[in-house]
Design a protein around this motif. Structure first.
Motif, PDB file in Angstrom:
ATOM      1  N   ASP A  50       0.808  -1.214   0.000  1.00 22.54           N
ATOM      2  CA  ASP A  50       0.000   0.000   0.000  1.00 22.54           C
ATOM      3  C   ASP A  50       0.842   1.265   0.000  1.00 22.54           C
ATOM      4  O   ASP A  50       0.288   2.364  -0.064  1.00 22.54           O
ATOM      5  N   ASP A  51       2.151   1.123   0.082  1.00 24.27           N
ATOM      6  CA  ASP A  51       3.033   2.287   0.190  1.00 24.27           C
ATOM      7  C   ASP A  51       4.288   2.057  -0.643  1.00 24.27           C
ATOM      8  O   ASP A  51       5.258   1.460  -0.172  1.00 24.27           O
ATOM      9  N   PRO A  52       4.304   2.520  -1.894  1.00 20.19           N
ATOM     10  CA  PRO A  52       5.481   2.315  -2.751  1.00 20.19           C
ATOM     11  C   PRO A  52       6.766   2.886  -2.168  1.00 20.19           C
ATOM     12  O   PRO A  52       7.841   2.315  -2.375  1.00 20.19           O
ATOM     13  N   ALA A  53       6.657   3.989  -1.426  1.00 24.16           N
ATOM     14  CA  ALA A  53       7.862   4.571  -0.813  1.00 24.16           C
ATOM     15  C   ALA A  53       8.432   3.627   0.236  1.00 24.16           C
ATOM     16  O   ALA A  53       9.663   3.477   0.357  1.00 24.16           O
ATOM     17  N   LEU A  54       7.560   2.973   0.987  1.00 23.67           N
ATOM     18  CA  LEU A  54       8.021   2.002   1.979  1.00 23.67           C
ATOM     19  C   LEU A  54       8.635   0.786   1.288  1.00 23.67           C
ATOM     20  O   LEU A  54       9.659   0.257   1.740  1.00 23.67           O
ATOM     21  N   ARG A  55       8.030   0.342   0.198  1.00 21.48           N
ATOM     22  CA  ARG A  55       8.594  -0.781  -0.550  1.00 21.48           C
ATOM     23  C   ARG A  55      10.003  -0.446  -1.046  1.00 21.48           C
ATOM     24  O   ARG A  55      10.909  -1.283  -0.989  1.00 21.48           O
ATOM     25  N   GLU A  56      10.205   0.787  -1.471  1.00 24.28           N
ATOM     26  CA  GLU A  56      11.532   1.203  -1.919  1.00 24.28           C
ATOM     27  C   GLU A  56      12.524   1.202  -0.761  1.00 24.28           C
ATOM     28  O   GLU A  56      13.690   0.836  -0.924  1.00 24.28           O
ATOM     29  N   ILE A  57      12.071   1.591   0.428  1.00 26.41           N
ATOM     30  CA  ILE A  57      12.932   1.554   1.613  1.00 26.41           C
ATOM     31  C   ILE A  57      13.407   0.122   1.869  1.00 26.41           C
ATOM     32  O   ILE A  57      14.596  -0.125   2.114  1.00 26.41           O
ATOM     33  N   PHE A  58      12.497  -0.841   1.818  1.00 26.32           N
ATOM     34  CA  PHE A  58      12.885  -2.242   2.005  1.00 26.32           C
ATOM     35  C   PHE A  58      13.863  -2.683   0.915  1.00 26.32           C
ATOM     36  O   PHE A  58      14.870  -3.343   1.198  1.00 26.32           O
ATOM     37  N   ASN A  59      13.576  -2.324  -0.309  1.00 25.30           N
ATOM     38  CA  ASN A  59      14.412  -2.793  -1.415  1.00 25.30           C
ATOM     39  C   ASN A  59      15.767  -2.099  -1.483  1.00 25.30           C
ATOM     40  O   ASN A  59      16.670  -2.588  -2.162  1.00 25.30           O
ATOM     41  N   GLN A  60      15.930  -0.980  -0.780  1.00 22.31           N
ATOM     42  CA  GLN A  60      17.218  -0.299  -0.714  1.00 22.31           C
ATOM     43  C   GLN A  60      18.024  -0.697   0.522  1.00 22.31           C
ATOM     44  O   GLN A  60      19.149  -0.236   0.706  1.00 22.31           O
ATOM     45  N   ALA A  61      17.465  -1.556   1.371  1.00 25.76           N
ATOM     46  CA  ALA A  61      18.148  -1.953   2.609  1.00 25.76           C
ATOM     47  C   ALA A  61      19.390  -2.786   2.298  1.00 25.76           C
ATOM     48  O   ALA A  61      19.445  -3.510   1.307  1.00 25.76           O
ATOM     49  N   PHE A  62      20.362  -2.710   3.184  1.00 27.22           N
ATOM     50  CA  PHE A  62      21.550  -3.554   3.072  1.00 27.22           C
ATOM     51  C   PHE A  62      21.157  -5.026   3.126  1.00 27.22           C
ATOM     52  O   PHE A  62      21.612  -5.843   2.333  1.00 27.22           O
ATOM     53  N   LEU A  63      20.286  -5.357   4.086  1.00 27.17           N
ATOM     54  CA  LEU A  63      19.740  -6.719   4.180  1.00 27.17           C
ATOM     55  C   LEU A  63      18.248  -6.641   4.474  1.00 27.17           C
ATOM     56  O   LEU A  63      17.792  -5.771   5.226  1.00 27.17           O
ATOM     57  N   VAL A  64      17.495  -7.571   3.891  1.00 27.23           N
ATOM     58  CA  VAL A  64      16.098  -7.804   4.272  1.00 27.23           C
ATOM     59  C   VAL A  64      16.023  -9.258   4.702  1.00 27.23           C
ATOM     60  O   VAL A  64      16.212 -10.169   3.888  1.00 27.23           O
ATOM     61  N   THR A  65      15.776  -9.497   5.974  1.00 33.95           N
ATOM     62  CA  THR A  65      15.832 -10.859   6.498  1.00 33.95           C
ATOM     63  C   THR A  65      14.442 -11.482   6.630  1.00 33.95           C
ATOM     64  O   THR A  65      13.425 -10.782   6.659  1.00 33.95           O
ATOM     65  N   THR A  66      14.424 -12.786   6.757  1.00 40.54           N
ATOM     66  CA  THR A  66      13.197 -13.575   6.862  1.00 40.54           C
ATOM     67  C   THR A  66      12.743 -13.654   8.315  1.00 40.54           C
ATOM     68  O   THR A  66      12.934 -14.664   8.983  1.00 40.54           O
ATOM     69  N   ASP A  67      12.117 -12.597   8.786  1.00 40.61           N
ATOM     70  CA  ASP A  67      11.650 -12.568  10.168  1.00 40.61           C
ATOM     71  C   ASP A  67      10.440 -13.471  10.368  1.00 40.61           C
ATOM     72  O   ASP A  67      10.248 -14.031  11.439  1.00 40.61           O
ATOM     73  N   GLY A  68       9.611 -13.607   9.323  1.00 40.49           N
ATOM     74  CA  GLY A  68       8.403 -14.418   9.423  1.00 40.49           C
ATOM     75  C   GLY A  68       8.536 -15.746   8.692  1.00 40.49           C
ATOM     76  O   GLY A  68       9.126 -15.813   7.609  1.00 40.49           O
ATOM     77  N   MET A  69       7.966 -16.806   9.253  1.00 42.40           N
ATOM     78  CA  MET A  69       8.066 -18.134   8.645  1.00 42.40           C
ATOM     79  C   MET A  69       7.454 -18.217   7.242  1.00 42.40           C
ATOM     80  O   MET A  69       7.982 -18.930   6.389  1.00 42.40           O
ATOM     81  N   PRO A  70       6.342 -17.521   6.941  1.00 38.59           N
ATOM     82  CA  PRO A  70       5.832 -17.597   5.569  1.00 38.59           C
ATOM     83  C   PRO A  70       6.843 -17.134   4.518  1.00 38.59           C
ATOM     84  O   PRO A  70       6.826 -17.628   3.389  1.00 38.59           O
TER      85      PRO A  70
END
Length: 247
Positions: A50-70
């Motif tokens: 629902d927030d493209p700016a937030l999606r860009e923040i995640f995609n620009q991160a050094f790491l995005v880890t698997t915090d959730g089992m799904p």
């Protein structure tokens, strides 16, 4: 070298395990402008829809880890859970050998200091550079400048951020370019768990992917509307992607 990313509804998530994530954090944390780490779960993925700016923040991160089992189940073979609370403990433990310095930002009044005290007791020799409890609102420009000056004086290698998603991701993305060194890592409820303020779900509940339901049962008024809005939608979108190839 960073592990590959795989796509989860538009967010690039890194396929890794806790040991590798810990090594990457420790190796990178002392480098200039090292950025930030997002720990992703079903709720945060839906927030990015629902927030493209937030999606860009995640995609620009050094790491995005698997915090959730799904997200683990969606990943390639060998992907394991890199849960924020576990990453916090692992980095605090392993980082002692290299003198890693930690700064804790977040939580209700007293939580960050309690967290630092409990971690210092659990991991003798842990280097705590500082703690800060923010107000329950966005920082003013002056408050943010004071915080940045305090972090610069404290010289931490890692700034742990516990102010919940998506607020913590926006905060880290905004702060990271203004820090001369150090890695920001958003771990949300890890502050409450490891300070003893809130009980964690048993490991067996975590493994089967129902920690979110456990937390709803523990805090229905605060977390019920949040999780019931995001999780059914996440599972529907994942099922649609599996059946049709559309994300």
């Amino acid at each position: 070298m960073l592990p590959p990313r795989y796509n989860v509804l538009g967010v690039g998530v890194h396929a890794l395990d806790l040991a590798r994530a810990t090594r990457l954090v420790i190796e990178t944390s002392a480098t200039p402008r090292s950025g930030y780490v997002c720990v992703a779960d079903a709720r945060s993925i839906i927030e990015t829809r629902d927030d493209p700016a937030l999606r860009e923040i995640f995609n620009q991160a050094f790491l995005v880890t698997t915090d959730g089992m799904p997200l683990v189940w969606r990943g390639p073979p060998g992907t394991q859970r890199v849960y924020g609370p576990d990453l916090l403990l692992a980095v605090c433990d392993a980082g002692r050998a290299s003198g890693l310095r930690h700064y804790f930002y977040g939580g209700a009044p007293g939580v960050a200091t309690d967290l630092a005290a409990k971690l210092s007791q659990r991991f003798p020799g842990l280097a705590v550079a500082g703690t800060h409890t923010p107000p329950y609102r966005e920082l003013t420009a002056e408050e943010e400048n004071v915080l940045i000056a305090d972090i610069a004086t404290a010289r931490p290698h890692v700034v742990w951020v516990g102010i919940s998603t998506p607020k913590q991701e926006r905060f880290m993305a905004r702060l990271a370019p203004r820090l001369e060194a150090g890695l920001l890592i958003g771990v949300g409820a890890a502050f409450d768990f490891h300070s003893g303020r809130i009980a964690q779900a048993p490991r067996w509940i975590q493994r089967i992917g129902f920690e979110w339901l456990y937390r709803i049962c523990r805090e229905p008024g605060r977390l019920g509307p949040r999780y019931l809005r995001t999780h059914p939608r996440f599972f529907w979108l994942m099922l649609r992607e599996l059946l049709t190839g559309r994300s």
